[in-house]
Scaffold this motif. Sequence first.
Motif, short mmCIF file in Angstrom:
data_model
loop_
_atom_site.label_atom_id
_atom_site.label_comp_id
_atom_site.label_asym_id
_atom_site.label_seq_id
_atom_site.Cartn_x
_atom_site.Cartn_y
_atom_site.Cartn_z
N ALA A 47 0.92 -1.01 6.77
CA ALA A 47 1.23 0.43 6.83
C ALA A 47 1.41 0.99 5.43
O ALA A 47 1.98 0.33 4.55
N PRO A 48 0.93 2.22 5.18
CA PRO A 48 1.21 2.86 3.88
C PRO A 48 2.71 3.07 3.71
O PRO A 48 3.39 3.51 4.64
N PHE A 49 3.23 2.75 2.54
CA PHE A 49 4.67 2.80 2.31
C PHE A 49 5.11 4.16 1.77
O PHE A 49 4.43 4.79 0.97
N ASP A 50 6.29 4.58 2.23
CA ASP A 50 7.00 5.74 1.71
C ASP A 50 8.47 5.53 2.06
O ASP A 50 8.87 4.44 2.47
N LEU A 51 9.29 6.56 1.93
CA LEU A 51 10.71 6.41 2.23
C LEU A 51 10.95 6.09 3.70
O LEU A 51 11.86 5.33 4.05
N GLU A 52 10.14 6.66 4.59
CA GLU A 52 10.30 6.41 6.02
C GLU A 52 10.01 4.95 6.35
O GLU A 52 10.73 4.31 7.12
N THR A 53 8.93 4.41 5.79
CA THR A 53 8.60 3.00 6.02
C THR A 53 9.70 2.11 5.48
O THR A 53 10.09 1.11 6.12
N LYS B 298 0.85 -1.19 0.00
CA LYS B 298 0.00 0.00 0.00
C LYS B 298 0.89 1.24 0.00
O LYS B 298 1.62 1.50 0.95
N TRP B 299 0.83 2.02 -1.10
CA TRP B 299 1.71 3.18 -1.25
C TRP B 299 0.96 4.49 -0.97
O TRP B 299 -0.14 4.70 -1.45
N GLN B 300 1.60 5.34 -0.20
CA GLN B 300 1.02 6.64 0.13
C GLN B 300 1.12 7.57 -1.07
O GLN B 300 2.15 7.62 -1.75
N THR B 301 0.06 8.31 -1.38
CA THR B 301 0.06 9.25 -2.49
C THR B 301 0.03 10.69 -1.97
O THR B 301 -0.26 10.92 -0.80
N ARG B 302 0.30 11.62 -2.86
CA ARG B 302 0.34 13.02 -2.45
C ARG B 302 -1.03 13.53 -2.01
O ARG B 302 -1.13 14.36 -1.09
#
Length: 362
Positions: free
Chosen positions: A146-152, A103-107
């Motif tokens: 969890a929604p994924f981003d660079l922090e994840t 699950k990827w977080q979007t803007r």
Amino acid sequence: MNEIVTPKQLTEVESFTAPTLAEVEGALEIIKRHRALRSDHDFAGALPFDALELNRVYPADFVADAAYKATMPDLQNGPSSLIKGAKTDIQHVGISNFRLPLKWQTRDGDPLVLETSVTGSVSLEASKKGINMSRIMRSFYKHADAPFDLETTDRILRTYLDDLESLDARLQLSFRYPVLKRSLRSNLEGYQYYDVAYEVIRNGQQVTRLMHVDYVYSSTCPCSLELSEHARNTRGQIATPHSQRSVARLSVVVHQGQTLWIEDLVDLCLAAIPTETQVMVKREDEQAFAELNGANPIFVEDAVRLMYEALENEGRIGDFRVIASHQESLHSHDAVSILAKGETFQQVSYDHRMFASLYHVG
């Protein structure tokens, strides 16, 4: 009393052929290797050597309890005496193209579930034989919701770095990211897909966070455009300039504490080179695209410099690199260029298939 040998028995004895010396030596070599294998794996004596009655039915009801698992061999964590080849550090060892939906977080805040390819690796000390690679994969399922981003991505990297007791580690997540785009004049909408990779690298206490995005655009050759206009104006000869599908790969270091969205990089590319390939097209859109290309003729050298200028003015970005490939319709080869800023992407040698990987397949 002497045993009487019948003619039939005599025939059988005479027909017996003794094994050759080579056959005997071969059988002894097989036994020798089997014994060595049992010794290397440290399970000599676990089963009698001449076990003849083996179960050939899968034991579906068998349970591997803790006591049983404690008896199982673990070659990857074996002693250094089992190391083959040079006893030296390995910079990277791990997995590539382990796939799962994330699950990827979007803007805009709405997460997207996308198939993601995982490449994860750690360094390995010279005294260790190997790593438990499944731990890298298991780390992802601890964060799967969890929604994924660079922090994840960084948190997962730290998890399996600790699990594998390594000093350095690298993690790259690759996926195709959809963005809804509007046509130039007809106002139709369609999804443009971008090849994206998030990458986090840990060298001791130093952390580097990167984003990679491929931007696909049309490049009209300025020289061809001028020559076509020359033929039209001086001789009344119709001529068309050549243009081609082109790809720019942006690789950027994102500063700690900063958030850079995929959509931000796409917007930056579009501002620098507005001739992005189109999704939905009617006649008025095709005409508009021809006009847009005519207003923005571009050599491959222009492409990397325009991207450089846009990236240099983005405060959330540190070091970066732009690789461009114009897949010529005039030539049987491509026009390519690389432009980088900072030490992160400075290289003496490049992968010989780097430019081949820039081909965009629709």
